[in-house]
Motif scaffolding. Sequence first.
Motif, PDB file in Angstrom:
ATOM      1  N   LYS A  49       0.846  -1.188   0.000  1.00 38.16           N
ATOM      2  CA  LYS A  49       0.000   0.000   0.000  1.00 38.16           C
ATOM      3  C   LYS A  49       0.883   1.239   0.000  1.00 38.16           C
ATOM      4  CE  LYS A  49      -3.653  -2.211   2.740  1.00 38.16           C
ATOM      5  NZ  LYS A  49      -4.118  -3.006   1.692  1.00 38.16           N
ATOM      6  N   VAL A  50       0.467   2.240  -0.742  1.00 40.52           N
ATOM      7  CA  VAL A  50       1.238   3.482  -0.841  1.00 40.52           C
ATOM      8  C   VAL A  50       1.392   4.111   0.543  1.00 40.52           C
ATOM      9  CG1 VAL A  50       1.280   5.791  -1.855  1.00 40.52           C
ATOM     10  CG2 VAL A  50       0.521   3.853  -3.214  1.00 40.52           C
ATOM     11  N   GLU A  51       0.392   3.942   1.393  1.00 37.67           N
ATOM     12  CA  GLU A  51       0.431   4.537   2.735  1.00 37.67           C
ATOM     13  C   GLU A  51       1.572   3.966   3.587  1.00 37.67           C
ATOM     14  OE1 GLU A  51      -2.385   3.250   1.329  1.00 37.67           O
ATOM     15  OE2 GLU A  51      -3.155   5.215   0.751  1.00 37.67           O
ATOM     16  N   ASN A  52       2.094   2.789   3.230  1.00 36.91           N
ATOM     17  CA  ASN A  52       3.190   2.164   3.988  1.00 36.91           C
ATOM     18  C   ASN A  52       4.565   2.671   3.555  1.00 36.91           C
ATOM     19  OD1 ASN A  52       1.209   0.675   5.245  1.00 36.91           O
ATOM     20  ND2 ASN A  52       1.554  -1.152   4.009  1.00 36.91           N
ATOM     21  N   PRO A  57       6.481   6.106   3.175  1.00 39.14           N
ATOM     22  CA  PRO A  57       6.432   7.559   3.362  1.00 39.14           C
ATOM     23  C   PRO A  57       6.958   8.359   2.167  1.00 39.14           C
ATOM     24  CG  PRO A  57       7.402   6.491   5.283  1.00 39.14           C
ATOM     25  CD  PRO A  57       7.208   5.441   4.240  1.00 39.14           C
ATOM     26  N   VAL A 107       4.161   8.519  -0.317  1.00 37.89           N
ATOM     27  CA  VAL A 107       3.089   9.392   0.168  1.00 37.89           C
ATOM     28  C   VAL A 107       3.478  10.845  -0.089  1.00 37.89           C
ATOM     29  CG1 VAL A 107       1.849  10.175   2.220  1.00 37.89           C
ATOM     30  CG2 VAL A 107       2.236   7.746   1.868  1.00 37.89           C
ATOM     31  N   GLN A 108       4.735  11.169   0.179  1.00 34.12           N
ATOM     32  CA  GLN A 108       5.227  12.531  -0.069  1.00 34.12           C
ATOM     33  C   GLN A 108       5.170  12.852  -1.563  1.00 34.12           C
ATOM     34  OE1 GLN A 108       9.304  13.098   1.057  1.00 34.12           O
ATOM     35  NE2 GLN A 108       9.218  15.307   0.796  1.00 34.12           N
ATOM     36  N   ARG A 142       3.153  11.521  -3.795  1.00 35.92           N
ATOM     37  CA  ARG A 142       1.747  11.655  -4.169  1.00 35.92           C
ATOM     38  C   ARG A 142       1.199  13.023  -3.748  1.00 35.92           C
ATOM     39  NH1 ARG A 142      -2.243   7.196  -1.966  1.00 35.92           N
ATOM     40  NH2 ARG A 142      -1.669   8.234  -0.055  1.00 35.92           N
ATOM     41  N   THR A 143       1.615  13.488  -2.565  1.00 40.83           N
ATOM     42  CA  THR A 143       1.182  14.801  -2.086  1.00 40.83           C
ATOM     43  C   THR A 143       1.727  15.918  -2.972  1.00 40.83           C
ATOM     44  OG1 THR A 143       1.149  13.930   0.159  1.00 40.83           O
ATOM     45  CG2 THR A 143       1.135  16.316  -0.074  1.00 40.83           C
ATOM     46  N   ARG A 154       1.457   2.717  -7.131  1.00 38.34           N
ATOM     47  CA  ARG A 154       1.349   1.520  -6.281  1.00 38.34           C
ATOM     48  C   ARG A 154       2.282   0.406  -6.745  1.00 38.34           C
ATOM     49  NH1 ARG A 154      -1.961  -2.071  -9.183  1.00 38.34           N
ATOM     50  NH2 ARG A 154      -3.111  -0.983 -10.811  1.00 38.34           N
TER      51      ARG A 154
END
Length: 143
Positions: free
Chosen positions: A59-62, A64, A67-68, A70-71, A84
């Motif tokens: 998962k992308v949430e795992n 960091p 996640v950065q 993507r933000t 992903r």
Amino acid sequence: MVMTMVMSVSVTTSITILRPATAVYLANREISDMGGGHAHGHDHGHHHGIKVPDYRQYKVENAPELVQLRTLLAQKGLSDPWIRNEVWRYDPKEFGTTAQRWRLAAFRGFKWGFAAFIATITIEKGLELVNPPANNHHGTSHH
């Protein structure tokens, strides 16, 4: 006409389009049969199939870093639909953290390199003791 028919048959048999489930099945079968599977009787007691991990564990949430990313993309109105597919590269269980990867890259081979350095110096100094250089002009002044 016959020539065209034969060519089309050979092309269709060599190039096949598979459904994803069929492709995964065939890939797993080929991986587990590598090195002489049961079909040839060359198992040699090595029946180790490669376990393909479940895609849902990544998962992308795992990650960091992702996640950065993507933000940052979202701030510019962009998105990466394939992000992903990169999550496995940032899995600390597989490849360690960023600091661990840098440490590994910086010091990989250090102990063997240091051992080779010590061995080289020891051999050179030993050879100098056994066979001193013939024209050793150190310490004498000719001027």
